[in-house]
Design a protein around this motif. Sequence first.
Motif, PDB file in Angstrom:
ATOM      1  N   PHE B  84     -10.219 -42.170   0.545  1.00 12.76           N
ATOM      2  CA  PHE B  84      -9.387 -41.043   0.131  1.00 12.76           C
ATOM      3  C   PHE B  84      -8.220 -41.639  -0.620  1.00 12.76           C
ATOM      4  O   PHE B  84      -7.487 -42.473  -0.090  1.00 12.76           O
ATOM      5  CB  PHE B  84      -8.869 -40.283   1.365  1.00 12.76           C
ATOM      6  N   PHE B  93      -6.970 -44.593   1.657  1.00 15.02           N
ATOM      7  CA  PHE B  93      -7.285 -44.592   3.075  1.00 15.02           C
ATOM      8  C   PHE B  93      -8.786 -44.661   3.304  1.00 15.02           C
ATOM      9  O   PHE B  93      -9.560 -44.293   2.433  1.00 15.02           O
ATOM     10  CB  PHE B  93      -6.751 -43.310   3.719  1.00 15.02           C
ATOM     11  N   LEU B  95     -11.993 -43.305   5.237  1.00 13.17           N
ATOM     12  CA  LEU B  95     -12.431 -42.094   5.953  1.00 13.17           C
ATOM     13  C   LEU B  95     -13.628 -42.461   6.812  1.00 13.17           C
ATOM     14  O   LEU B  95     -14.525 -43.170   6.349  1.00 13.17           O
ATOM     15  CB  LEU B  95     -12.850 -41.016   4.954  1.00 13.17           C
ATOM     16  N   VAL B 119     -18.535 -42.105  -2.142  1.00 13.38           N
ATOM     17  CA  VAL B 119     -17.766 -40.874  -2.297  1.00 13.38           C
ATOM     18  C   VAL B 119     -16.287 -41.229  -2.246  1.00 13.38           C
ATOM     19  O   VAL B 119     -15.867 -42.042  -1.428  1.00 13.38           O
ATOM     20  CB  VAL B 119     -18.065 -39.882  -1.142  1.00 13.38           C
ATOM     21  N   THR B 120     -15.530 -40.643  -3.141  1.00 15.19           N
ATOM     22  CA  THR B 120     -14.094 -40.849  -3.102  1.00 15.19           C
ATOM     23  C   THR B 120     -13.457 -39.478  -3.195  1.00 15.19           C
ATOM     24  O   THR B 120     -13.832 -38.676  -4.048  1.00 15.19           O
ATOM     25  CB  THR B 120     -13.607 -41.689  -4.301  1.00 15.19           C
ATOM     26  N   LEU B 121     -12.547 -39.215  -2.277  1.00 18.96           N
ATOM     27  CA  LEU B 121     -11.857 -37.929  -2.295  1.00 18.96           C
ATOM     28  C   LEU B 121     -10.455 -38.171  -2.815  1.00 18.96           C
ATOM     29  O   LEU B 121      -9.869 -39.230  -2.578  1.00 18.96           O
ATOM     30  CB  LEU B 121     -11.788 -37.331  -0.879  1.00 18.96           C
ATOM     31  N   TYR B 122      -9.927 -37.196  -3.518  1.00 18.88           N
ATOM     32  CA  TYR B 122      -8.578 -37.301  -4.068  1.00 18.88           C
ATOM     33  C   TYR B 122      -7.778 -36.113  -3.557  1.00 18.88           C
ATOM     34  O   TYR B 122      -8.315 -35.018  -3.410  1.00 18.88           O
ATOM     35  CB  TYR B 122      -8.613 -37.246  -5.592  1.00 18.88           C
ATOM     36  N   GLY B 123      -6.514 -36.339  -3.298  1.00 16.99           N
ATOM     37  CA  GLY B 123      -5.679 -35.239  -2.848  1.00 16.99           C
ATOM     38  C   GLY B 123      -4.427 -35.750  -2.169  1.00 16.99           C
ATOM     39  O   GLY B 123      -3.953 -36.841  -2.506  1.00 16.99           O
ATOM     40  N   CYS B 125      -2.410 -37.081   1.109  1.00 17.82           N
ATOM     41  CA  CYS B 125      -2.615 -37.685   2.420  1.00 17.82           C
ATOM     42  C   CYS B 125      -1.730 -36.900   3.395  1.00 17.82           C
ATOM     43  O   CYS B 125      -0.845 -36.157   2.974  1.00 17.82           O
ATOM     44  CB  CYS B 125      -2.226 -39.162   2.403  1.00 17.82           C
TER      45      CYS B 125
END
Lengths: 132, 132
Positions: B84, B93, B95, B119-123, B125
Amino acid sequence: MLSGMMATRSTRQRDVITRVLHDAEGPLGVADVLDRARTDLPALGVATVYRTLKLLTDQGRIHPVTLDGETLYEASGKGHHHHFACTRCQRVFTLHTCPVALPSGTVYPGGFIVEAHEVTLYGQCPACAQAS
Amino acid sequence: MLSGMMATRSTRQRDVITRVLHDAEGPLGVADVLDRARTDLPALGVATVYRTLKLLTDQGRIHPVTLDGETLYEASGKGHHHHFACTRCQRVFTLHTCPVALPSGTVYPGGFIVEAHEVTLYGQCPACAQAS
DNA sequence: TTCTTTGCAAAAGGTTTGCAGATGA
DNA sequence: TCATCTGCAAACCTTTTGCAAAGAA
């Protein structure tokens, strides 16, 4: 003159680079773009490619994709999609179905607020699978 | 002597760099590793960090992760996981839950045989979400 | 004509390599 | 002891920037 406004001209270089990216079967690296564009513009310089890639990116007409440490560029407006990298022929394909359900705003375990996501699948592309 | 066999010694530099990566909350870039390791080894040189990162990677003890064009490293053996990337503080981070169900061997629409996925999530923290 | 864009070459930034001295076993 | 490892500095490679000439409007 005070304003920071400035015109953006249409040039042969920009047109060719833009077309190269639109005609590509997948995202391209700087060297690929340069090679392909030089078919039409033999004297094209690297600096122009970098500057144009940055310009088009700022305009949102293309966007960077990082894959295995390399930065590739692809035309925007192709909708939400992901990539499939073939571990045999190394080609990168565009996938039109998404394997995750994570709309923007989703709160992921741990308290992470998801705004976007990227997925890359690795394996054998149809051609390589058939050949093996 | 003909063989290409060679010993691999245990050194203070390698121990510290390895520990830094194991203690990290997520993958680290070269600069991060250098900064953290210098707490214990002020004279540590960049070249040693690059050489050690390469050595540990070849040994399979750590592995590279490319994120937003930067190559980060993380200790191996932490099982299947994803990342993430916070769009505010730029930290990355780890996950521990996976948002996709694509076991190796799955045939993806189009005929792509999946062997692995990333998979990479963005947003935001948790910390940045609370601060905003 | 005027202001933007280009190509070239120099500058930057990041990674790798050569080498002599330091160090682990 | 002695082959490996380290730090330094030079070499490399990729990306960016400065500048004078070329080109779009």
